[in-house]
Each structure stands twice: as structure tokens, then as C-alpha cells.
Design a protein around this motif. Structure first.
Motif, PDB file in Angstrom:
ATOM      1  N   SER A   1       0.350 -31.627  25.412  1.00 44.20           N
ATOM      2  CA  SER A   1      -0.040 -32.162  24.105  1.00 44.20           C
ATOM      3  C   SER A   1      -1.161 -33.195  24.256  1.00 44.20           C
ATOM      4  O   SER A   1      -1.366 -33.776  25.314  1.00 44.20           O
ATOM      5  N   ASP A   2      -1.883 -33.393  23.156  1.00 43.02           N
ATOM      6  CA  ASP A   2      -2.985 -34.358  23.155  1.00 43.02           C
ATOM      7  C   ASP A   2      -2.454 -35.781  23.275  1.00 43.02           C
ATOM      8  O   ASP A   2      -1.404 -36.111  22.709  1.00 43.02           O
ATOM      9  N   THR A   3      -3.184 -36.624  23.970  1.00 39.08           N
ATOM     10  CA  THR A   3      -2.835 -38.043  24.028  1.00 39.08           C
ATOM     11  C   THR A   3      -3.168 -38.677  22.682  1.00 39.08           C
ATOM     12  O   THR A   3      -3.936 -38.120  21.884  1.00 39.08           O
ATOM     13  N   LYS A   4      -2.630 -39.847  22.445  1.00 37.16           N
ATOM     14  CA  LYS A   4      -2.924 -40.555  21.193  1.00 37.16           C
ATOM     15  C   LYS A   4      -4.431 -40.821  21.076  1.00 37.16           C
ATOM     16  O   LYS A   4      -4.999 -40.723  19.999  1.00 37.16           O
ATOM     17  N   ALA A   5      -5.044 -41.149  22.206  1.00 34.73           N
ATOM     18  CA  ALA A   5      -6.482 -41.423  22.190  1.00 34.73           C
ATOM     19  C   ALA A   5      -7.276 -40.189  21.776  1.00 34.73           C
ATOM     20  O   ALA A   5      -8.221 -40.275  20.989  1.00 34.73           O
ATOM     21  N   LEU A   6      -6.894 -39.026  22.278  1.00 34.11           N
ATOM     22  CA  LEU A   6      -7.595 -37.793  21.931  1.00 34.11           C
ATOM     23  C   LEU A   6      -7.358 -37.423  20.472  1.00 34.11           C
ATOM     24  O   LEU A   6      -8.276 -36.969  19.785  1.00 34.11           O
ATOM     25  N   VAL A   7      -6.163 -37.632  19.985  1.00 29.76           N
ATOM     26  CA  VAL A   7      -5.861 -37.375  18.572  1.00 29.76           C
ATOM     27  C   VAL A   7      -6.741 -38.255  17.685  1.00 29.76           C
ATOM     28  O   VAL A   7      -7.324 -37.781  16.703  1.00 29.76           O
TER      29      VAL A   7
END
Length: 106
Positions: free
Chosen positions: A2-8
């Protein structure tokens, strides 16, 4: 994975928070005035961006007020198309993204 919070956050900043770029791109490619609803559909189809309708309408209204889009009414339907100011802002926006990307490349 899953995407990291930063990538989201990055994806949101580059899509939802900058819809104006995508809206002008759609209108330039279509080469005809469009209804706000048609823009919303094309955002989903072409870019996999599915914002709430109210968001698309709000951005389009703001773009119209800023002079990036021109509004015309045809048979009681509001249609929008980019102005020369909007096209220039789009070009500058894309150039900025390209320059930033070049600086970030490894």
C-alpha cells in the motif's frame, strides 16, 4: 504494497488540489466547449481522478472568475472553454512540473 501516507498526500496534491491543469488539458484535447459534468466524466475516464461533482463545479467556477475559462450559454446549458490566459497558465504549470521533476530525478 500500500501507498505510504506521504505518497497518498503527494498524489492528492498533484491531482485533486490541482484539477485546473487536468481541466484545461481535457478542454484543449476536446477542442470544443464542455459542460462541467462532461469534464467530471473525462477526469475519471482519462486520469482516474474521481472528485465529488461539487469540487469540479467549484474549480470550474473559480477558473472562470480568474479568467482561465470563458463561459457561454447554449440552449440554457453552461459551457466552458479555456481562454488564452488559461492556456498560458497551463503551459507555465506544465513547464514548472517538468522543471521540478528534472531537479528531483536521481
Amino acid at each position: 504494497m500500500s501507498d505510504t501516507k506521504a505518497l497518498v498526500r503527494l498524489k492528492k496534491k498533484l491531482t485533486l488540489e490541482n484539477l485546473w491543469l487536468y481541466i484545461i488539458k481535457i478542454m484543449l484535447d476536446e477542442a470544443k466547449p464542455l459542460k462541467a459534468y462532461d469534464v467530471k466524466v473525462r477526469l475519471r475516464e482519462r486520469f482516474s481522478i474521481n472528485p465529488p461533482a461539487v469540487t469540479v463545479y467549484t474549480v470550474i467556477y473559480r477558473m472562470n472568475r480568474e479568467g482561465l475559462l470563458a463561459k457561454k450559454t447554449v440552449k440554457e446549458e453552461a459551457l466552458y472553454e479555456p481562454t488564452s490566459k488559461g492556456v498560458e497558465a497551463f503551459k507555465q504549470g506544465v513547464l514548472f512540473i517538468e522543471e521540478t521533476l528534472a531537479k528531483l530525478k536521481i
